[in-house]
Design a protein around this motif. Sequence first.
Motif, PDB file in Angstrom:
ATOM      1  N   ALA A 168       0.826  -1.210   0.000  1.00 14.62           N
ATOM      2  CA  ALA A 168       0.000   0.000   0.000  1.00 14.62           C
ATOM      3  C   ALA A 168       0.858   1.257   0.000  1.00 14.62           C
ATOM      4  N   ALA A 169       0.452   2.204  -0.809  1.00 14.47           N
ATOM      5  CA  ALA A 169       1.092   3.520  -0.788  1.00 14.47           C
ATOM      6  C   ALA A 169       0.587   4.287   0.435  1.00 14.47           C
ATOM      7  N   GLY A 170       1.437   5.081   1.043  1.00 15.84           N
ATOM      8  CA  GLY A 170       0.989   6.046   2.045  1.00 15.84           C
ATOM      9  C   GLY A 170       0.583   5.458   3.388  1.00 15.84           C
ATOM     10  N   ALA A 177       8.540   5.168  -9.865  1.00 14.95           N
ATOM     11  CA  ALA A 177       8.271   3.844 -10.448  1.00 14.95           C
ATOM     12  C   ALA A 177       6.824   3.369 -10.236  1.00 14.95           C
ATOM     13  N   GLY A 178       6.326   3.440  -8.988  1.00 18.49           N
ATOM     14  CA  GLY A 178       4.982   2.910  -8.712  1.00 18.49           C
ATOM     15  C   GLY A 178       3.922   3.581  -9.568  1.00 18.49           C
ATOM     16  N   SER A 179       3.939   4.913  -9.553  1.00 19.71           N
ATOM     17  CA  SER A 179       2.963   5.680 -10.330  1.00 19.71           C
ATOM     18  C   SER A 179       3.407   5.885 -11.774  1.00 19.71           C
ATOM     19  N   ALA A 180       4.701   5.711 -12.032  1.00 20.23           N
ATOM     20  CA  ALA A 180       5.282   6.188 -13.289  1.00 20.23           C
ATOM     21  C   ALA A 180       4.806   5.493 -14.566  1.00 20.23           C
ATOM     22  N   ILE A 193      10.109   6.127  -4.421  1.00 18.01           N
ATOM     23  CA  ILE A 193       9.875   5.000  -5.346  1.00 18.01           C
ATOM     24  C   ILE A 193       8.483   5.123  -5.982  1.00 18.01           C
ATOM     25  N   ILE A 194       7.513   5.541  -5.173  1.00 13.08           N
ATOM     26  CA  ILE A 194       6.163   5.736  -5.731  1.00 13.08           C
ATOM     27  C   ILE A 194       6.228   6.710  -6.895  1.00 13.08           C
ATOM     28  N   ALA A 195       6.918   7.847  -6.661  1.00 10.04           N
ATOM     29  CA  ALA A 195       6.951   8.898  -7.683  1.00 10.04           C
ATOM     30  C   ALA A 195       7.699   8.451  -8.933  1.00 10.04           C
TER      31      ALA A 195
HETATM   32  O1  LIG Z   1      -2.021   5.649  -7.441  1.00 12.24           O
HETATM   33  C1  LIG Z   1      -1.741   5.054  -6.395  1.00 12.24           C
HETATM   34  O2  LIG Z   1      -1.994   5.555  -5.288  1.00 12.24           O
HETATM   35  C2  LIG Z   1      -1.054   3.709  -6.479  1.00 12.24           C
HETATM   36  C3  LIG Z   1       0.289   3.728  -5.822  1.00 12.24           C
HETATM   37  C4  LIG Z   1       1.264   3.714  -6.948  1.00 12.24           C
HETATM   38  C5  LIG Z   1       0.462   3.432  -8.114  1.00 12.24           C
HETATM   39  N1  LIG Z   1      -0.797   3.377  -7.847  1.00 12.24           N
END
Ligand SMILES: O=C(O)[C@@H]1CCC=N1
Length: 272
Positions: A97-99, A173-176, A169-171
């Motif tokens: 989970a993000a955040g 790769a995760g969201s990228a 990492i979110i900025a």
């Molecule tokens: O958008 C989101 O919050 C999730 C986390 C990274 C990608 N999707």
Amino acid sequence: MEQRSIAFIGAGNMARSIIAGLIASGYDAKKITATAPSETRLAPLQHDFGINTDSDNLRAAQQADVVVLAVKPQLMADVCLPLQAVDFSNKLVISIAAGINSARLATMLDSQLHLVRVMPNTPALIGKGMSGLYADSTLAPQDHQFASDLLQAVGEICWVKQEADINGIIAAAGSAPAYFFLFMEAIQQQAMAQGFDEQTARLLVQQTALGAAAMVQANPETDLATLRQQVTSKGGTTAEAINTFNHHHLTEIVAKAMQAAVARAQEMEQLF
Ligand SMILES: O=C(O)[C@@H]1CCC=N1
Ligand SMILES: NC(=O)C1=CN([C@@H]2O[C@H](COP(=O)(O)OP(=O)(O)OC[C@H]3O[C@@H](n4cnc5c(N)ncnc54)[C@H](O)[C@@H]3O)[C@@H](O)[C@H]2O)C=CC1
């Protein structure tokens, strides 16, 4: 890799991506269970990958060696509450989970945890994922190894030293993947405006994106700016396009977008 039993709590896009990658890499489907409240999410997973499914989170978590928390951040507290009944002392918990930070997860599960925070991305679905991982220094080496193996089964990994770096990492790769899709959508739209049909416009952008990414991968010694310059003939067409991007501050736009992703992750840490 070691074949521990894994329960994915939450069976959405990201859980599916990791499960697909695991199965493709030879992980035993019988060792994987996914949970969700509705059959609509579970039946396709069972059908496509032959894994176990369960609508009972508590039972799935109790029976697993590894519990992967894969629900939306805003649902995490509600989902974790009944899981407080689980004895986590011999289980590895992986949160994607993000955040939601480690301290908060320990509070939500009311346990001291053997915890790895992972920030994957959806290309894991085809074995091309990029995941960042964080654990504190108390994590046992075999759990560290298992988490590495699990995410390496679906792509590349990097461990970060500080938990706050998971937001970076979110900025990056995760969201990228979504940034690249947006850019590709924009190219496709303009190619269509310039007269190509939708399918041809898609082929043009997808093959070019694939080719560009493959060139980056094939030339690890060459920096990205050099690869760009090799396309950019002096006084030519690319120079005009790049000048237009620069004139409209593309680099600053990307920086602001990535900072906004980090800021939202930090905000979520306070909200959930
Ligand atoms: O958008 C989101 O919050 C999730 C986390 C990274 C990608 N999707
Ligand atoms: N989608 C992405 O690209 C990425 C997502 N993440 C993280 O992964 C997590 C999941 O995200 P997605 O897969 O995109 O969301 P999603 O909405 O596709 O999946 C969430 C799943 O949770 C299930 N669910 C809802 N209530 C539940 C409950 N009470 N018990 C068990 N399952 C329940 C839903 O049925 C759904 O299948 C989030 O925390 C997100 O921050 C992390 C990296 C990338």
